[in-house]
Enzyme design. Structure first.
Site: not given
Lengths: 428, 428
Positions: A257, A260, A325-326, A359, A418
């Site tokens: 991670q 990145h 996220e993960h 991934d 209506h």
């Protein structure tokens, strides 16, 4: 790297500080608004000029579109092993996303009213693919395949080629995903072209895909004119691991991670101090040997953390606070612990499921909600490329049964037409 | 009201002009940003001050929350017929939204990898309910019920009470929908409180519900911090009707839309000029008799239209170009024509299904995409209050089968730690 323990005084504040916004806030809204205005006014000429300026590439109206010949040459240039891996990944992503496809709803209720909900694909979708350092062929698969499975008939992809450099594997991924309409343009100008259209690029209905601050701001500004996916922040992983795990594996998962992006965040939660030490030591040792050691080192130093908990229930409670996220759950009973997780983008269970598998090749999407937005958002899926139309069909009997209540409510809301549009049909 | 025919020279341009943006663009972003900043800095004190200024109501920290006693009194003040109608509507909306609830996905593939997708509710949702002229109890049901069906455990509602005026039917609708946490605050300050929290209002994860320009801008500004629903434009209906329909019914259906708002739009498409004349005549006659004749008259005059087509295939093609929020199909074979519709928020089939039935009681949601956004957006549903977590669980054998391809792709992307986090597990 910070080390926290739930027994620390001030743990809550320390955790909050750890999770403080990592996104670099640069305000590019004026510059981006100007780019969008130029593309709307000047069309392809603006794309050519802006590409010369930002990508240092002499684009022309004929080279804007990347043709089948060029794509074919790129595919041929990709080594066979990479092509095979891409194909296996694409096949697995297709299988998982096909399994997601929702079914229409239709039923007749006790009054005789027929009611339903019909799913349908968007007509046209734009996929933004970054060039340069963040050019990931895997992201092309993850964005394009759900759109195609959803039934989108037109997928237009924009990818910049800074200094004229094209990534053959990106084109091969597009080819494998069935994308044939590819434009050599990037940045806010690409988003503007997809949203408003130019002479050579027809407008789309929704734009997805990652990008830098300019691309993100452009998507925000065209939102409403077209749909967009969420604005992604820096990536992050949370690993919950007990002492029975292999610390070398966990260390590499955290570093995967961290490599990145300097702003990426890798956090380990464990109930064993000795295991925490072992992971930290492996990371310090392995970091130096990585091809992206500078990036991974900065991320781990500035945003990495190891949190010591008293037990795994504390771990899952913290995970819910983070809404990662993960999330890797490497414990004796991952299913039990996963059942306690309310917020996470994607979860990886057990010792044989490193996040990197997700991934590339597991099948679920790797475009996921970041920065705690998993509290309310989801990863990319076929749902991003579908929309719902609800429908109702009453007969005279069902209208007679439920119509009077509609008249009552319309009158209570002061909406006379209506009420009368229903009442007139009850008179017959 | 404009009359167009597909045989007109310049029809395409005339249709485009008809559909040009009806939203009144007033730029309130600076004012709204200032309000949000004040609420973040001063909390409830800002709510009290802003409510005194904008709603002319002396709010206090204790009257901010509308308590059970006040709600009970409001419910008791609602006439029994209205309570019964509200209950019937709520029951039908519950049934339809319960039928929408998606199922989790879980399967084991041929490699032994277990993959899945789990749906879960948001923890906390904020519902904005306008006060004043746009205070619609039906909207309370349409926003709150899907959230409760989705399993949201905390629903916080904000409703302003301008000049201290509370709408009992709004509180009764909230009560029926199971909402117990209600705050007497509106505008951008309510949105800010829901997004960031104050001492008395805990923050939520997503904010839904209609509002004026200030509320819409506030939602836009807090987007990312929390989720939001789409920003609604003026309402609209498209009626496709053939000569076999009752022109008086169609006229009232068009006026029902027109009476919402001066910016609302009602369009009739028909293949019969005589029918078009009959509808136009009824509208001119009935308009004067409506309680909201000024509003409906302005809408019909400025934005209404009758489009004459050569055949119903032209009608459905134009409908797809418009992508209407509401679509009534009143033809000999509504199912056939509906099958040709790609873009519409909600569809009403046949002569016995006026759109007003969908506003109140049919069951599908009445919060729908406007201004052509049905091209890519959908009406409110349980999906707005759910999110997905995907998961994967590999064993050693499945990792051995698919892991090498992940290593190949990670190396091709230059992500060494990704590759090694998989490769190290293949060594054992």
């Amino acid at each position: 790297m910070r080390r926290l323990a739930t027994t620390d005084p001030g743990f809550d504040a320390a955790l909050a500080a750890l999770l403080a916004d990592r996104a670099t806030a640069i305000d590019v809204s004026e510059a981006v608004a100007a780019i969008i205005a130029r593309v709307r006014a000047e069309g392809d000429a603006a794309l050519i000029d802006l590409t010369a300026r930002f990508d240092r590439f002499p684009l022309t109206e004929t080279t804007l579109h990347i043709g089948a010949t060029e794509i074919g040459a790129a595919v041929a240039a990709v080594p066979a092993a990479q092509r095979a891996a891409l194909d296996r990944a694409a096949t697995r992503i297709e299988t998982f996303h096909r399994a997601q496809m929702p079914a229409d709803l239709a039923f007749t209720d006790e009054t005789g009213a027929r009611l339903g909900l019909r799913w349908g694909p968007l007509d046209a979708v734009g996929i933004y693919v970054p060039g340069g350092k963040a050019a990931y062929p895997s992201s092309v698969l993850m964005n394009a395949i759900p759109a195609r499975i959803a039934g989108v008939s037109r997928i237009a992809m924009c990818v910049p080629t800074p200094d004229g450099v094209t990534n053959p594997l990106v084109l091969a991924a597009a080819h494998r995903a069935g994308v044939t309409e590819i434009y050599r343009v990037g940045g806010a100008q690409a988003v503007a072209a997809l949203a408003y259209g130019t002479a050579r690029i027809a407008p789309v209905d929704r734009i997805v895909g990652p990008g830098n601050a300019y691309v993100a701001e452009a998507k925000r500004l065209v939102f409403g004119r077209v749909g967009i996916d969420s604005i992604a922040g820096p990536s992050e992983v949370l690993v919950i691991a007990d002492a029975a795990q292999n610390p070398d594996h966990v260390a590499l998962d955290l570093l995967a991670q961290a490599e990145h992006d300097e702003a990426a965040q890798a956090i380990l939660i464990t109930d064993d101090a000795g295991f925490a030490d072992a992971v930290a030591e492996t990371i310090a040792r392995v970091l130096k040997t990585l091809p992206r050691s500078a990036v991974a080192g900065a991320s781990w130093r500035d945003h990495g953390a190891i949190v010591l908990v008293r037990n795994l229930d504390e771990a899952t409670a913290i995970a819910n606070r983070i809404a990662p996220e993960h999330l890797q759950i490497m414990t004796a009973d991952p299913a039990r612990d996963f059942a306690r997780i309310r917020h996470a983008g994607a979860v990886f269970l057990g010792r044989h499921t490193p996040e990197a598998i997700g991934d590339y090749i597991a099948g679920p999407n790797h475009v996921l909600p970041t920065s705690g937005t998993a509290r309310f958002a989801s990863g990319l899926s076929v749902y991003d490329f579908l929309k719902r139309t609800t429908w109702a069909e009453l007969d005279a009997a069902s209208l007679a049964t439920i119509g009077p209540s509609a008249v009552t409510l319309a009158e209570a809301e002061g909406l006379g037409a209506h009420a009368r549009s229903v009442a007139i049909r009850l008179e017959a």
